[in-house]
Design a protein around this motif. Structure first.
Motif, mmCIF file in Angstrom:
data_model
loop_
_atom_site.group_PDB
_atom_site.id
_atom_site.type_symbol
_atom_site.label_atom_id
_atom_site.label_comp_id
_atom_site.label_asym_id
_atom_site.label_seq_id
_atom_site.Cartn_x
_atom_site.Cartn_y
_atom_site.Cartn_z
ATOM 1 N N ARG A 1 0.833 -1.201 0.000
ATOM 2 C CA ARG A 1 0.000 0.000 0.000
ATOM 3 C C ARG A 1 0.872 1.256 0.000
ATOM 4 O O ARG A 1 0.591 2.228 -0.725
ATOM 5 N N LEU B 1 0.986 4.215 -3.015
ATOM 6 C CA LEU B 1 0.797 5.647 -2.780
ATOM 7 C C LEU B 1 2.055 6.439 -3.115
ATOM 8 O O LEU B 1 1.981 7.556 -3.638
ATOM 9 N N TRP C 1 2.863 9.804 -5.376
ATOM 10 C CA TRP C 1 3.359 10.971 -4.640
ATOM 11 C C TRP C 1 4.668 11.491 -5.211
ATOM 12 O O TRP C 1 4.886 12.702 -5.276
ATOM 13 N N ASN D 1 -0.592 13.892 -2.376
ATOM 14 C CA ASN D 1 -1.240 12.938 -1.466
ATOM 15 C C ASN D 1 -0.329 12.601 -0.288
ATOM 16 O O ASN D 1 -0.312 11.479 0.206
ATOM 17 N N GLU E 1 -1.940 11.176 2.963
ATOM 18 C CA GLU E 1 -2.377 9.784 2.819
ATOM 19 C C GLU E 1 -1.183 8.834 2.861
ATOM 20 O O GLU E 1 -1.230 7.782 3.507
ATOM 21 N N ALA F 1 0.224 8.610 6.414
ATOM 22 C CA ALA F 1 -0.638 7.775 7.259
ATOM 23 C C ALA F 1 -0.406 6.293 6.977
ATOM 24 O O ALA F 1 -0.414 5.464 7.899
ATOM 25 N N ALA F 2 -0.188 5.952 5.710
ATOM 26 C CA ALA F 2 0.085 4.555 5.361
ATOM 27 C C ALA F 2 1.425 4.103 5.937
ATOM 28 O O ALA F 2 1.567 2.954 6.384
#
Length: 369
Positions: free
Chosen positions: A103, A107, A111, A117, A120, A123-124
């Protein structure tokens, strides 16, 4: 430069090395999440640098877990059968970490091109870190003791060599630099001392400098301490003279922190050098840190402290001999977080500017002189 298992310890593998490798992951991913959050959405070049470092750490984590899955777990299942439930738990945790890593990679791919992002992605990374911390704690408590008893020295060394061989030469340099950064000097010696002399010399002459330049780019740090280093001797002499003449009334504080004079012999010349240094009282001892105003280089006075183990300090009109203990990374992180930063929150900026871990030493009075 060095693999996870190039040293031995009596008739058992030196499994303490595992904690050092784990420490890399424990510290790297939270740091990367912070770098992601601080990267402006209008800076794809900056995002590319941070994303490259994230890739390196994710690849290192994958290699580490793959080595365990293929080489360590099967042997433990065969040789320590009652631990099957523990190994199965390790495998499930590896799967969870792999899914979280996938994940993050997904992302990060977006990015690094258009860094909009960031929240996000950060946070991942935080979620991956939480999974890892739980897993690493579990592994160190329940699996590492089994490795020590049921894996041979030769097997342990081979696993480390095979994992490290997957890195390119440039990646080996980065991995070595990261290891040295998170390890205590003793821990670093477990990895570095067995290396051939020419390689150790190359690391000292070139490797450390190249790694420092690389990690400064990753952390976005500049050498704000260059001017201070050039002016340092003159500033120190003036500050020391004023401090002594006024018994600490002049120069006795800096940015709200009390200041002491620290005198320590040069590690090469043996000539005593005196430096005004901010300090913090702590349970009858004094804490000092090698901030150097945010310089990328550790200050000379702190390097001398490392080498000598003793020093002489002056606080106002009181003088003392002290014993010096440079804190290992785990203790340093706790003291830095719980004691120093609450008293001097501006010190966090020094670490960000320096792009290095600011070392902390405990000075324990040997008695008033």
């Amino acid at each position: 430069m060095v693999s996870v298992a190039e040293t031995t310890h009596d008739t058992h593998p030196r499994t303490e090395q595992m904690a050092v490798i784990h420490r890399i992951f424990r510290t790297a991913f939270p740091e990367i999440a912070d770098l992601v959050r601080r990267t402006p959405p209008t800076s794809p070049r900056r995002a590319e640098v941070v994303a490259g470092y994230l890739d390196f750490q994710l690849n290192g984590l994958h290699a580490h877990h793959t080595t365990e899955d293929r080489n360590i777990w099967p042997r433990l299942l065969e040789r320590a059968a009652p631990t099957a439930d523990v190994i199965e738990r390790m495998e499930r945790q590896h799967e969870a970490a792999s899914e979280a890593s996938d994940r993050v990679r997904e992302l990060a791919a977006r990015w690094r091109v258009t860094p909009t992002n960031g929240a996000e992605l950060a946070a991942a990374i935080d979620q991956l870190t939480a999974i890892l911390v739980e897993h690493l704690d579990d592994e160190e408590a329940h699996v590492v003791p089994l490795i020590r008893e049921h894996i041979t020295v030769e097997e342990w060394e081979k696993f480390g060599e095979d994992a490290f061989a997957k890195f390119t030469n440039a990646q080996k340099l980065i991995a070595t630099g990261i290891m040295v950064e998170v390890a205590t000097p003793e821990e670093a010696s477990w990895f570095l001392d067995p290396l051939p002399l020419p390689i150790r010399i190359m690391w000292r002459l070139q490797g450390r400098r190249k790694y420092a330049a690389y990690i400064r780019r990753v952390r976005g740090a500049r050498d704000h301490g260059l001017l201070l280093r050039r002016l340092g001797p003159s500033v120190n002499r003036l500050g020391t003279s004023l401090y002594r003449r006024s018994h600490g009334r002049v120069g006795g504080t800096a940015k709200g922190c009390p200041v002491m004079l620290v005198t320590v012999p040069g590690r090469r010349t043996g000539t005593p050098h005196t430096t005004p240094v901010a300090y913090f009282d702590y349970d009858g001892t004094y804490l000092v840190s090698g901030t150097a105003g945010g310089s990328v280089a550790e200050p000379q006075w702190f390097r001398n402290l490392r080498a000598t183990g003793t020093a002489h300090v002056e606080i106002a009109d009181r003088e003392q001999d002290v014993k010096v203990d440079v804190l290992p990374r785990v203790d340093r992180d706790r003291i830095w977080r719980d004691v120093i930063l609450p008293k001097a929150p501006s010190f966090v900026k020094y670490e960000q500017k320096a792009g290095r871990i600011i070392p902390v030493a405990v000075l324990t009075p040997a008695g008033d002189s």
